[in-house]
Design a protein around this motif. Sequence first.
Motif, PDB file in Angstrom:
ATOM      1  N   CYS A  90      -8.070  -1.904  -0.316  1.00 34.34           N
ATOM      2  CA  CYS A  90      -8.082  -1.148  -1.578  1.00 34.34           C
ATOM      3  C   CYS A  90      -6.866  -1.499  -2.428  1.00 34.34           C
ATOM      4  CB  CYS A  90      -8.117   0.352  -1.299  1.00 34.34           C
ATOM      5  SG  CYS A  90      -9.684   0.947  -0.608  1.00 34.34           S
ATOM      6  N   GLY A  91      -5.718  -1.639  -1.773  1.00 34.28           N
ATOM      7  CA  GLY A  91      -4.511  -2.013  -2.495  1.00 34.28           C
ATOM      8  C   GLY A  91      -4.630  -3.389  -3.132  1.00 34.28           C
ATOM      9  N   MET A  92      -5.242  -4.318  -2.420  1.00 41.13           N
ATOM     10  CA  MET A  92      -5.436  -5.659  -2.960  1.00 41.13           C
ATOM     11  C   MET A  92      -6.286  -5.629  -4.233  1.00 41.13           C
ATOM     12  SD  MET A  92      -6.266  -7.827   0.498  1.00 41.13           S
ATOM     13  CE  MET A  92      -5.003  -8.307   1.680  1.00 41.13           C
ATOM     14  N   LEU A  93      -7.233  -4.708  -4.257  1.00 42.11           N
ATOM     15  CA  LEU A  93      -8.143  -4.610  -5.401  1.00 42.11           C
ATOM     16  C   LEU A  93      -7.623  -3.678  -6.496  1.00 42.11           C
ATOM     17  CD1 LEU A  93     -11.568  -4.292  -3.520  1.00 42.11           C
ATOM     18  CD2 LEU A  93     -10.541  -6.359  -4.497  1.00 42.11           C
ATOM     19  N   GLY A  94      -6.560  -2.927  -6.192  1.00 44.14           N
ATOM     20  CA  GLY A  94      -6.086  -1.915  -7.119  1.00 44.14           C
ATOM     21  C   GLY A  94      -7.093  -0.794  -7.279  1.00 44.14           C
ATOM     22  N   ALA A  95      -7.779  -0.468  -6.171  1.00 44.00           N
ATOM     23  CA  ALA A  95      -8.859   0.522  -6.210  1.00 44.00           C
ATOM     24  C   ALA A  95      -8.468   1.800  -5.476  1.00 44.00           C
ATOM     25  CB  ALA A  95     -10.129  -0.054  -5.580  1.00 44.00           C
ATOM     26  N   ASP A  96      -8.913   2.923  -5.992  1.00 42.04           N
ATOM     27  CA  ASP A  96      -8.736   4.221  -5.340  1.00 42.04           C
ATOM     28  C   ASP A  96      -9.715   4.298  -4.170  1.00 42.04           C
ATOM     29  OD1 ASP A  96      -8.777   6.887  -4.551  1.00 42.04           O
ATOM     30  OD2 ASP A  96      -8.675   7.658  -6.596  1.00 42.04           O
ATOM     31  N   PRO A  97      -9.229   4.560  -2.945  1.00 41.63           N
ATOM     32  CA  PRO A  97     -10.156   4.662  -1.806  1.00 41.63           C
ATOM     33  C   PRO A  97     -11.306   5.634  -2.050  1.00 41.63           C
ATOM     34  CG  PRO A  97      -7.909   4.613  -1.016  1.00 41.63           C
ATOM     35  CD  PRO A  97      -7.828   4.710  -2.512  1.00 41.63           C
ATOM     36  N   GLU A 129      -4.481 -11.595   9.517  1.00 36.10           N
ATOM     37  CA  GLU A 129      -3.482 -11.674   8.453  1.00 36.10           C
ATOM     38  C   GLU A 129      -2.827 -10.319   8.187  1.00 36.10           C
ATOM     39  OE1 GLU A 129      -5.378 -15.367   5.842  1.00 36.10           O
ATOM     40  OE2 GLU A 129      -5.762 -13.286   5.196  1.00 36.10           O
ATOM     41  N   VAL A 130      -3.634  -9.255   8.258  1.00 40.27           N
ATOM     42  CA  VAL A 130      -3.138  -7.909   7.979  1.00 40.27           C
ATOM     43  C   VAL A 130      -2.379  -7.328   9.171  1.00 40.27           C
ATOM     44  CG1 VAL A 130      -3.869  -5.548   7.399  1.00 40.27           C
ATOM     45  CG2 VAL A 130      -4.970  -7.499   6.298  1.00 40.27           C
ATOM     46  N   GLY A 131      -2.767  -7.741  10.383  1.00 42.37           N
ATOM     47  CA  GLY A 131      -2.144  -7.190  11.587  1.00 42.37           C
ATOM     48  C   GLY A 131      -2.711  -5.845  11.989  1.00 42.37           C
ATOM     49  N   ARG A 132      -3.873  -5.518  11.487  1.00 35.46           N
ATOM     50  CA  ARG A 132      -4.576  -4.274  11.837  1.00 35.46           C
ATOM     51  C   ARG A 132      -6.048  -4.594  12.071  1.00 35.46           C
ATOM     52  NH1 ARG A 132      -0.038  -3.030  12.109  1.00 35.46           N
ATOM     53  NH2 ARG A 132       1.043  -1.183  11.314  1.00 35.46           N
ATOM     54  N   ILE A 133      -6.669  -3.832  12.957  1.00 39.88           N
ATOM     55  CA  ILE A 133      -8.056  -4.063  13.333  1.00 39.88           C
ATOM     56  C   ILE A 133      -8.883  -2.831  13.009  1.00 39.88           C
ATOM     57  CG2 ILE A 133      -9.615  -4.569  15.279  1.00 39.88           C
ATOM     58  CD1 ILE A 133      -7.221  -5.853  16.703  1.00 39.88           C
ATOM     59  N   LYS A 134     -10.044  -3.030  12.385  1.00 39.75           N
ATOM     60  CA  LYS A 134     -10.953  -1.895  12.182  1.00 39.75           C
ATOM     61  C   LYS A 134     -11.262  -1.264  13.534  1.00 39.75           C
ATOM     62  CE  LYS A 134     -13.982  -4.644  10.237  1.00 39.75           C
ATOM     63  NZ  LYS A 134     -15.228  -5.170   9.637  1.00 39.75           N
ATOM     64  N   PRO A 135     -11.299   0.058  13.639  1.00 42.94           N
ATOM     65  CA  PRO A 135     -11.386   1.074  12.577  1.00 42.94           C
ATOM     66  C   PRO A 135     -10.066   1.632  12.060  1.00 42.94           C
ATOM     67  CG  PRO A 135     -11.732   2.116  14.702  1.00 42.94           C
ATOM     68  CD  PRO A 135     -11.540   0.647  14.989  1.00 42.94           C
ATOM     69  N   ASP A 136      -8.951   0.977  12.321  1.00 41.94           N
ATOM     70  CA  ASP A 136      -7.661   1.453  11.821  1.00 41.94           C
ATOM     71  C   ASP A 136      -7.746   1.625  10.296  1.00 41.94           C
ATOM     72  OD1 ASP A 136      -5.014   1.711  10.935  1.00 41.94           O
ATOM     73  OD2 ASP A 136      -4.238   0.391  12.498  1.00 41.94           O
ATOM     74  N   PRO A 137      -7.455   2.815   9.781  1.00 38.20           N
ATOM     75  CA  PRO A 137      -7.544   3.026   8.332  1.00 38.20           C
ATOM     76  C   PRO A 137      -6.650   2.082   7.529  1.00 38.20           C
ATOM     77  CG  PRO A 137      -7.308   5.129   9.484  1.00 38.20           C
ATOM     78  CD  PRO A 137      -7.086   4.054  10.504  1.00 38.20           C
ATOM     79  N   ALA A 138      -5.613   1.567   8.152  1.00 37.88           N
ATOM     80  CA  ALA A 138      -4.654   0.729   7.431  1.00 37.88           C
ATOM     81  C   ALA A 138      -5.291  -0.518   6.844  1.00 37.88           C
ATOM     82  CB  ALA A 138      -3.498   0.339   8.352  1.00 37.88           C
ATOM     83  N   ILE A 139      -6.264  -1.103   7.535  1.00 29.18           N
ATOM     84  CA  ILE A 139      -6.863  -2.341   7.022  1.00 29.18           C
ATOM     85  C   ILE A 139      -7.724  -2.059   5.788  1.00 29.18           C
ATOM     86  CG2 ILE A 139      -8.916  -2.315   8.533  1.00 29.18           C
ATOM     87  CD1 ILE A 139      -8.560  -5.382   8.776  1.00 29.18           C
TER      88      ILE A 139
END
Length: 229
Positions: A175-182, A160-170
């Motif tokens: 974090c963005g979905m949760l509204g959380a500071d990394p 769904e995201v179009g990124r695969i771990k370990p890519d930092p983007a996922i």
Amino acid sequence: MDAVLFDFHGTLAQVEDPVTWVVAAAAACGRELDRGKATVLADRLVTAGRAGGPLPYRVPPHLAEHWADRDLYAQSHRAAFTGLAATVATDVEGLADALYDRLLEPDGWLPYADTESTLRTLHEAGIKVAVVSNIAFDIRPLFEAWGLSSLIDAYALSFEVGRIKPDPAIFLRACGMLGADPERTLMVGDTPADAGAVAAGCAALVLPAAEPGRPNGLGATLALAGCAA
């Protein structure tokens, strides 16, 4: 910590044992296998490459493209793993597809013994939780069937995201979905790919995957997140 990200396979849940997998899939095809035959067949299928199992020793050239894209596209995921299963000789018609279909069913997985208690403790402490997984099918119905969906705030799934771990983007998306500071977020997983969250600014905890249905050491998550077990 304000949020915890969890890997799915090998962290919160594990696929059913191989013999049970083969027996159930054969039954779906209208065949009853004795345990001896199922055990031999299971060994061969796991070696060929099972979704949720160890990486295959060899990927046939005709499956290479699907294999490379397996965590980004549902059709490639299915084609890769049914194709690998089809390399194993069997007299059970339709077995490759039935084996794959077990992956999509709640009964094909076992949540770890400490999964629910860990998720519930985090939820009650007000700590947001997301599942971050390299996977090409929707795992939300599994959590719903297990009665755990109310304990998960978001899902960042590679297809769904179009990124695969370990890519930092996922991890940043989660974090963005949760509204959380990394920098106030913990990633919990079982592979070096999960530790890729460090590049996104998160802390990381890597736990060796346990056998199906057993505790997986998730209590360490609670200690790091600053809430009591």
